[in-house]
Motif scaffolding. Structure first.
Motif, PDB file in Angstrom:
ATOM      1  N   ARG A  77       4.293  15.372  -3.179  1.00  0.00           N
ATOM      2  CA  ARG A  77       3.611  15.846  -4.399  1.00  0.00           C
ATOM      3  C   ARG A  77       3.457  14.719  -5.413  1.00  0.00           C
ATOM      4  O   ARG A  77       2.409  14.576  -6.043  1.00  0.00           O
ATOM      5  CB  ARG A  77       4.377  17.013  -5.009  1.00  0.00           C
ATOM      6  N   GLN A  78       4.513  13.906  -5.585  1.00  0.00           N
ATOM      7  CA  GLN A  78       4.437  12.766  -6.503  1.00  0.00           C
ATOM      8  C   GLN A  78       3.347  11.792  -6.066  1.00  0.00           C
ATOM      9  O   GLN A  78       2.576  11.308  -6.891  1.00  0.00           O
ATOM     10  CB  GLN A  78       5.774  12.022  -6.553  1.00  0.00           C
ATOM     11  N   ALA A  79       3.305  11.499  -4.779  1.00  0.00           N
ATOM     12  CA  ALA A  79       2.305  10.560  -4.264  1.00  0.00           C
ATOM     13  C   ALA A  79       0.893  11.109  -4.476  1.00  0.00           C
ATOM     14  O   ALA A  79      -0.010  10.373  -4.866  1.00  0.00           O
ATOM     15  CB  ALA A  79       2.556  10.289  -2.781  1.00  0.00           C
ATOM     16  N   ALA A  80       0.707  12.403  -4.237  1.00  0.00           N
ATOM     17  CA  ALA A  80      -0.612  13.014  -4.406  1.00  0.00           C
ATOM     18  C   ALA A  80      -1.062  12.977  -5.865  1.00  0.00           C
ATOM     19  O   ALA A  80      -2.248  12.867  -6.151  1.00  0.00           O
ATOM     20  CB  ALA A  80      -0.601  14.452  -3.886  1.00  0.00           C
ATOM     21  N   ARG A  81      -0.095  13.053  -6.789  1.00  0.00           N
ATOM     22  CA  ARG A  81      -0.419  12.970  -8.219  1.00  0.00           C
ATOM     23  C   ARG A  81      -0.596  11.532  -8.686  1.00  0.00           C
ATOM     24  O   ARG A  81      -0.936  11.286  -9.832  1.00  0.00           O
ATOM     25  CB  ARG A  81       0.707  13.598  -9.050  1.00  0.00           C
ATOM     26  N   GLY A  82      -0.278  10.573  -7.799  1.00  0.00           N
ATOM     27  CA  GLY A  82      -0.399   9.163  -8.169  1.00  0.00           C
ATOM     28  C   GLY A  82       0.858   8.608  -8.799  1.00  0.00           C
ATOM     29  O   GLY A  82       0.864   7.502  -9.321  1.00  0.00           O
ATOM     30  N   ALA A  83       1.959   9.340  -8.727  1.00  0.00           N
ATOM     31  CA  ALA A  83       3.213   8.861  -9.302  1.00  0.00           C
ATOM     32  C   ALA A  83       4.035   8.150  -8.240  1.00  0.00           C
ATOM     33  O   ALA A  83       3.897   8.405  -7.060  1.00  0.00           O
ATOM     34  CB  ALA A  83       4.012  10.046  -9.854  1.00  0.00           C
ATOM     35  N   GLY A  84       4.887   7.288  -8.675  1.00  0.00           N
ATOM     36  CA  GLY A  84       5.809   6.614  -7.778  1.00  0.00           C
ATOM     37  C   GLY A  84       5.224   5.351  -7.182  1.00  0.00           C
ATOM     38  O   GLY A  84       4.024   5.159  -7.152  1.00  0.00           O
ATOM     39  N   ALA A 108       0.822  -1.213   0.000  1.00  0.00           N
ATOM     40  CA  ALA A 108       0.000   0.000   0.000  1.00  0.00           C
ATOM     41  C   ALA A 108       0.855   1.263   0.000  1.00  0.00           C
ATOM     42  O   ALA A 108       0.357   2.340  -0.253  1.00  0.00           O
ATOM     43  CB  ALA A 108      -0.913  -0.001   1.221  1.00  0.00           C
ATOM     44  N   ALA A 109       2.132   1.126   0.297  1.00  0.00           N
ATOM     45  CA  ALA A 109       3.005   2.291   0.348  1.00  0.00           C
ATOM     46  C   ALA A 109       3.436   2.697  -1.052  1.00  0.00           C
ATOM     47  O   ALA A 109       3.689   1.857  -1.902  1.00  0.00           O
ATOM     48  CB  ALA A 109       4.229   1.986   1.199  1.00  0.00           C
ATOM     49  N   THR A 110       3.503   3.998  -1.290  1.00  0.00           N
ATOM     50  CA  THR A 110       3.939   4.492  -2.587  1.00  0.00           C
ATOM     51  C   THR A 110       5.341   5.069  -2.522  1.00  0.00           C
ATOM     52  O   THR A 110       5.897   5.416  -3.547  1.00  0.00           O
ATOM     53  CB  THR A 110       2.980   5.578  -3.109  1.00  0.00           C
ATOM     54  N   GLY A 111       5.908   5.175  -1.340  1.00  0.00           N
ATOM     55  CA  GLY A 111       7.255   5.706  -1.216  1.00  0.00           C
ATOM     56  C   GLY A 111       7.937   5.212   0.030  1.00  0.00           C
ATOM     57  O   GLY A 111       7.298   5.007   1.053  1.00  0.00           O
ATOM     58  N   LEU A 112       9.227   4.999  -0.063  1.00  0.00           N
ATOM     59  CA  LEU A 112      10.039   4.567   1.066  1.00  0.00           C
ATOM     60  C   LEU A 112      11.228   5.506   1.150  1.00  0.00           C
ATOM     61  O   LEU A 112      11.963   5.666   0.180  1.00  0.00           O
ATOM     62  CB  LEU A 112      10.519   3.130   0.856  1.00  0.00           C
TER      63      LEU A 112
END
Length: 194
Positions: free
Chosen positions: A114-121, A94-98
């Motif tokens: 910002r990347q996570a909010a845009r759905g990137a990464g 479920a994590a999009t960034g580490l």
């Protein structure tokens, strides 16, 4: 140009940390960016991104952090002190960034939010395989780094010279395009080597 176009809605973030000092450290990193707004935990349902701070990656699988990941529909960023190879290897899918806490800067954290909010990464995609494959000794070295061992301790465990461990690690990091040991450990985690 409309006022909404000139003043975009700030990205809202909820921070879950094991203690107030850890939470305050993240809030401080985000304070200079007016486009990111920190919400209280009670407003999790209105947040765009969840940031979880945990000392060891496997610890996030227990308790409140695990519950948050199950209930929060949006992207999540994990900030960890170290990655602990555990026998129970459930992936934080479920994590999009580490991010490793020792490398987190204000600029890096705000960019990832910002990347996570845009759905990137992403942290890891199901079925993603490491490129290129690692040999047994490289895998052992990455596992020992993840345990927090230093080069002399790794050399002692592998019964080889410190120079040999440094050489293997340097060649491995060059081949994978990594710049430091923490990135190598994060790579090993994403590739399910730990």
């Amino acid at each position: 140009m409309s006022p909404a176009a000139t003043h975009p809605t700030p990205t809202s973030v909820v921070i879950e940390a094991p203690d107030q000092l850890s939470e305050y450290a993240v809030v401080t990193l985000l304070a200079a960016d007016r486009k990111i707004r920190v919400l209280p935990a009670a407003e999790l349902g209105q947040a765009d991104v969840l940031v979880i701070v945990t000392p060891v990656l496997t610890e996030f699988l227990r308790g409140r952090a695990e519950e948050l990941l199950r209930t929060f529909p949006g992207p999540c960023i994990l900030i960890v002190d170290r990655i602990d190879p555990a026998p129970d290897r459930r992936s934080p899918a479920a994590a999009t960034g580490l991010l490793l806490r020792s490398e987190v800067t204000s600029e890096l954290l705000t960019a990832r939010i910002r990347q996570a909010a845009r759905g990137a990464g992403h942290l890891r995609v199901a079925g993603e395989s490491p490129t290129p494959p690692l040999d047994h000794r490289e895998t052992l070295i990455l596992r020992m780094l993840a345990e927090g061992l230093e080069i002399p301790e790794i050399a002692s465990r592998l019964n080889c010279s410190e120079g040999n461990v440094r050489r293997i690690l340097s060649l491995l990091m060059n081949r994978l395009g990594l710049s430091n040991r923490w990135q190598a450990v994060a790579y090993a985690f994403r590739a399910d080597l730990l």
